[in-house]
Design a protein around this motif. Structure first.
Motif, short mmCIF file in Angstrom:
data_model
loop_
_atom_site.label_atom_id
_atom_site.label_comp_id
_atom_site.label_asym_id
_atom_site.label_seq_id
_atom_site.Cartn_x
_atom_site.Cartn_y
_atom_site.Cartn_z
N PRO A 1 80.07 47.42 18.58
CA PRO A 1 79.08 47.90 19.50
C PRO A 1 78.63 46.91 20.53
O PRO A 1 78.64 45.57 20.45
CB PRO A 1 77.96 48.29 18.71
N GLY A 2 78.28 47.30 21.67
CA GLY A 2 77.84 46.26 22.83
C GLY A 2 78.86 45.40 23.51
O GLY A 2 79.90 45.67 23.23
N VAL A 3 78.34 44.52 24.20
CA VAL A 3 79.11 43.56 24.87
C VAL A 3 78.73 42.23 24.41
O VAL A 3 77.56 42.04 24.20
CB VAL A 3 78.87 43.74 26.32
N GLY A 4 79.90 41.13 24.41
CA GLY A 4 79.49 39.87 23.94
C GLY A 4 79.23 38.80 24.92
O GLY A 4 79.99 39.29 26.05
N ARG A 5 78.82 37.67 24.96
CA ARG A 5 78.77 36.85 26.03
C ARG A 5 78.84 35.49 25.23
O ARG A 5 78.04 35.43 24.27
CB ARG A 5 77.47 37.04 26.95
N GLY A 6 79.82 34.71 25.74
CA GLY A 6 79.93 33.29 24.99
C GLY A 6 80.58 32.53 26.03
O GLY A 6 80.78 32.70 27.20
N ILE A 7 80.54 31.16 25.46
CA ILE A 7 81.23 29.88 26.16
C ILE A 7 82.55 29.48 25.34
O ILE A 7 82.33 29.30 24.15
CB ILE A 7 80.35 28.84 26.36
N ALA A 8 83.62 29.45 25.90
CA ALA A 8 84.87 29.15 25.55
C ALA A 8 84.90 27.39 25.53
O ALA A 8 84.44 26.86 26.49
CB ALA A 8 86.08 29.70 26.25
#
Length: 423
Positions: A414-421
């Motif tokens: 569910p939903g959208v993820g946000r991250g830093i590679a």
């Protein structure tokens, strides 16, 4: 005394209004955050960005992050017994990056290592089968083209020559009956086979012209194609070899330009045959744009059981429209989006969908003034809530992403993820 009471009453109303307004805004903000459904992933190792996803789209990843992500994908494929084929533009640097990142058995085929030959070690029937698949990906291909090329390959075999894209491009299509006559006179073929070859080669002029043009185009596009007159057949390489290899490897094909439609049709036809025979394979397309991509894309998306990743810098360079991008997103299990340019950000942000955003407006009727008893405030106030559709990830958010920041959409989550590679 009355004047002071008037001021006190007005301030009380004003303070109450302020509290009510703040409460309404906070409630709307919580509702909007929940509706957007963006989850913070924090720091994510670049090597794991594509792991666990059989079909991925990557937009805008920095070069080093891209190489690490692809190496993680190739290692995961190798662990399951599958080789990886990377189709890339200007692939030499990428191949070096993949080797440095630990990709298994990296082999680069380019102008300095021209070893690619999709027809290598195939029988005439096998060549006809491959080219039937190939010509399905080329607009305007005559129905008889595959069988016609199969007959040409039989002629090459009788002359002691291997099936080869370069030799088929040099074939004297308008004089094949003379070639068969010489083979018959020399005893290389008997009268029955000669008659059969003539019948197979007796096709409309438009078919001969199409086949001749296709192979000449493939040679013009493919500096990585093997020269059958200067090397042995065992040294030639094709995608099928990689798929059937007992030791998984990473085969990198430098297609020089995404406009190489004929060459790419051959490569994708190979991947389709591998999928049909359940030969394990992971296919990566790493290019800025691909000419005729919609036709070639059908081959990749319909290759059931084949894992793939499409990696490109700008969404709008590769996907020509929102509809095309949505078809790809529907076929994928993971979409990773790093920073995008102005035009591409609008297209890419559509991938993440929309939500019902609550807007709160606050109005007060009446007013205040100095009357007989001092300052007076009327108590006419209203809070209005309205709903409007808004993108979960706005284009300006994609443009403002830092170098290794990304948004991710994953099937089944569910939903959208946000991250830093991180490296």
């Amino acid at each position: 005394m009355a004047s002071i009471l008037g001021v006190g009453t007005g301030l009380t109303v004003w303070a109450r209004d302020l509290v009510a307004r703040g409460s309404a805004l906070r409630k709307a903000r919580r509702q909007n955050d929940a509706a957007r459904g963006i989850v913070g992933y924090g720091e994510v190792p670049s090597e794991s960005l594509l792991v666990g996803s059989s079909r991925s789209i990557v937009l805008g990843a920095p070069d080093e992050t891209r190489a690490l992500a692809l190496s993680g994908l190739a290692r995961e494929s190798a662990a399951s017994g599958a080789s990886t084929v990377v189709i890339a533009e200007g692939a030499r640097v990428l191949a070096g990056d993949l080797a440095s990142a630990g990709c298994p058995g990296v082999r680069l085929l380019d102008s300095s290592r021209p070893l690619y030959e999709p027809l290598a070690r195939r029988s005439a029937d096998g060549v006809a089968e491959l080219l039937d698949e190939t010509f399905k990906l080329v607009p305007g291909a005559p129905q008889e083209a595959g069988a016609y090329v199969g007959a040409l390959v039989r002629v090459l075999g009788h002359r002691g020559l291997p099936a080869s894209v370069r030799l088929l491009a040099e074939c004297p299509h308008n004089r094949m009956h003379e070639v068969i006559a010489r083979l018959e006179l020399s005893g290389a073929v008997d009268a029955t086979e000669a008659a059969d070859l003539r019948a197979c080669l007796d096709v409309p002029a438009a078919c001969r012209s199409f086949v001749e043009g296709f192979f000449r185009e493939a040679v013009a596009e493919g500096a990585l194609l093997a020269d059958p007159l200067s090397m042995s057949v065992p040294s030639m390489v094709c995608v099928s070899d990689a798929a059937l290899s007992s030791v998984p490897e990473t085969l990198v094909l430098d297609v020089t330009s995404g406009q190489a439609r004929a060459l790419l049709a051959l490569v994708f036809a190979e991947t389709q045959l591998c999928a049909r025979r359940r030969a394990p394979l992971t296919v990566v397309v790493c290019a800025g744009s691909v000419d005729g991509w919609d036709m070639l894309a059908q081959a990749l998306r319909s290759a059931a059981g084949t894992s793939w990743a499409v990696v490109t810098s700008e969404a709008l360079e590769f996907f020509s429209s929102e509809d095309e991008l949505r078809r790809w997103v529907a076929s994928s299990s993971r979409v990773l989006c790093f920073a995008q340019g102005h035009a591409s950000s609008d297209l890419a942000s559509s991938v993440f969908g929309e939500y019902d955003k609550v807007d709160v407006s606050y109005t007060r009727s009446g007013g205040g003034g100095f009357g007989t008893f001092g300052v007076n405030y009327t108590d006419g106030r209203s809070t209005t809530r309205s709903i409007k559709r808004e993108r979960v990830v706005k284009p300006e958010e994609l443009r403002a992403l830092g170098r290794d920041e990304f948004f991710v959409l994953e099937a089944g989550q569910p939903g959208v993820g946000r991250g830093i590679a991180v490296r």
